[in-house]
Design a protein around this motif. Structure first.
Motif, short mmCIF file in Angstrom:
data_model
loop_
_atom_site.label_atom_id
_atom_site.label_comp_id
_atom_site.label_asym_id
_atom_site.label_seq_id
_atom_site.Cartn_x
_atom_site.Cartn_y
_atom_site.Cartn_z
N PHE A 206 -5.05 48.70 -46.89
CA PHE A 206 -5.24 48.95 -45.47
C PHE A 206 -4.44 47.98 -44.60
O PHE A 206 -3.91 48.38 -43.55
CB PHE A 206 -6.73 48.87 -45.12
CG PHE A 206 -7.48 50.13 -45.43
CD1 PHE A 206 -7.34 51.26 -44.63
CD2 PHE A 206 -8.32 50.21 -46.53
CE1 PHE A 206 -8.02 52.44 -44.91
CE2 PHE A 206 -9.00 51.38 -46.82
CZ PHE A 206 -8.86 52.50 -46.01
N GLY A 210 -1.56 49.58 -42.75
CA GLY A 210 -1.93 49.52 -41.33
C GLY A 210 -0.89 48.78 -40.51
O GLY A 210 -0.50 49.24 -39.43
N ALA A 214 1.58 50.48 -37.79
CA ALA A 214 1.49 49.98 -36.41
C ALA A 214 2.88 49.64 -35.87
O ALA A 214 3.21 49.99 -34.73
CB ALA A 214 0.58 48.76 -36.36
#
Length: 323
Positions: A206, A210, A214
């Motif tokens: 994650f 992530g 992003a």
């Protein structure tokens, strides 16, 4: 390939079952798997060869394409040869050390692949949002340094995964219902407490994905904002077209990858063979399609590839000159 230092019990063997429930069809499943793998190798080695030979392609954008090609080749090669050995020769055995080594290289190379996609998003951002300073901001040396940072990140974050599992005792049942040594699949073979390893793997997935998503999202948000400010419709379309190939690469890399990761951990209602086939195809299809997509969408690269194909089939022919 480098190996890890393990305890004396490492002489024991894991059994990779391939695709549970579809053992009878292994030989037929191997045909598309081998085809995708060979096409991926041919396409990506073609990109590496052409870019290395053509001085005019020694630019940041093509250096990034070479990095993408290398990450595609290494990720697929870290597991496909063993998969084909299982399918063709029923060679299902792998030592614990070999299994953990495969796990390390597989996850490290796939993490490096994600880092390359992030760098390519940054490249598109600079090219569209700050074109006058593109050659100043993104030099070949800077791209090489960003690639080294991505590789270092992959090694540092992935290395603890096999090291944590190497300290675990493994059960008598050493049958792994998978085609390669995936982290979660191997962790399930342990009789000890794998909480630390499982939590680390989940958090790592994650955090890395992530963070990468992003950065990519921020880059494309700024790109869209810049494109919307362009008054010329033709210039607007041209700017978006430069991102098409990268967007295709992103769509092949992340959605299926996220689904595969989450379904392996939480998708108990999904048939194992569905998850395993998707997981394998996720790392086979992008390496096959990326060279084709970038070859079609990048005129300069496409022209050089055509030139070398013409030379190969007609050695005495005049060099191909695009219109």
């Amino acid at each position: 390939m480098a190996n890890f230092n393990f305890t004396p019990s490492d002489s024991s063997i894991f059994i990779l079952m391939g695709i549970p429930g579809l053992e009878a069809a292994h030989i037929w499943i191997s045909i598309p798997f081998a085809t995708f793998y060979i096409m991926g190798l041919l396409g990506n080695f073609t990109v590496l060869f052409v870019v290395s030979k053509e001085q005019t392609l020694h630019k940041p954008m093509y250096l990034l394409l070479c990095m993408l090609a290398l990450s595609d080749i290494t990720t697929a090669t870290s597991f496909v040869p063993k998969v084909l050995c299982i399918f063709w020769f029923n060679l299902k055995g792998i030592t614990v050390g070999g299994c953990l080594t495969q796990m390390f290289f597989f996850h490290a190379f796939s993490t490096m692949h994600s880092a390359v996609l992030v760098t390519m998003a940054f490249d598109r951002y600079v090219a569209i949002c700050n074109p006058l300073r593109y050659t100043i901001i993104l030099t070949n040396a800077r791209i090489a340094k960003l690639g080294l940072v991505g590789l270092t990140r992959a090694v540092l974050f992935i290395l603890p995964m096999p090291l944590l599992l190497s300290r675990q005792p493994f059960c008598a049942n050493r049958i792994i219902p998978h085609t390669y040594c995936d982290h979660i699949a191997v962790a399930k073979m342990s009789c000890g407490d794998t909480t630390a390893s499982s939590v680390y793997g989940l958090v790592l997935a994650f955090v890395l994905i992530g963070f990468d998503l992003a950065v990519i999202g921020l880059s494309y948000g700024l790109i869209i904002r810049t494109v919307l400010r362009i008054s010329s419709k033709e210039a607007n379309q041209k700017a978006l077209n430069t991102c098409t190939a990268h967007i295709c690469a992103l769509l092949m890399a992340y959605p299926v990858g996220l689904f595969s990761t989450l379904s392996h951990r939480f998708g108990h209602g999904i048939a194992p063979h569905v998850h395993i086939i998707l997981s394998n195809l996720h790392y086979l299809i992008p390496p096959m399609l990326n060279p084709i997509i970038y070859g079609v969408k990048t005129k300069e690269l496409r022209d050089k590839v055509i030139k070398y194909i013409c030379r190969m089939y007609s050695p005495h022919a005049i060099d191909f000159k695009p219109a």
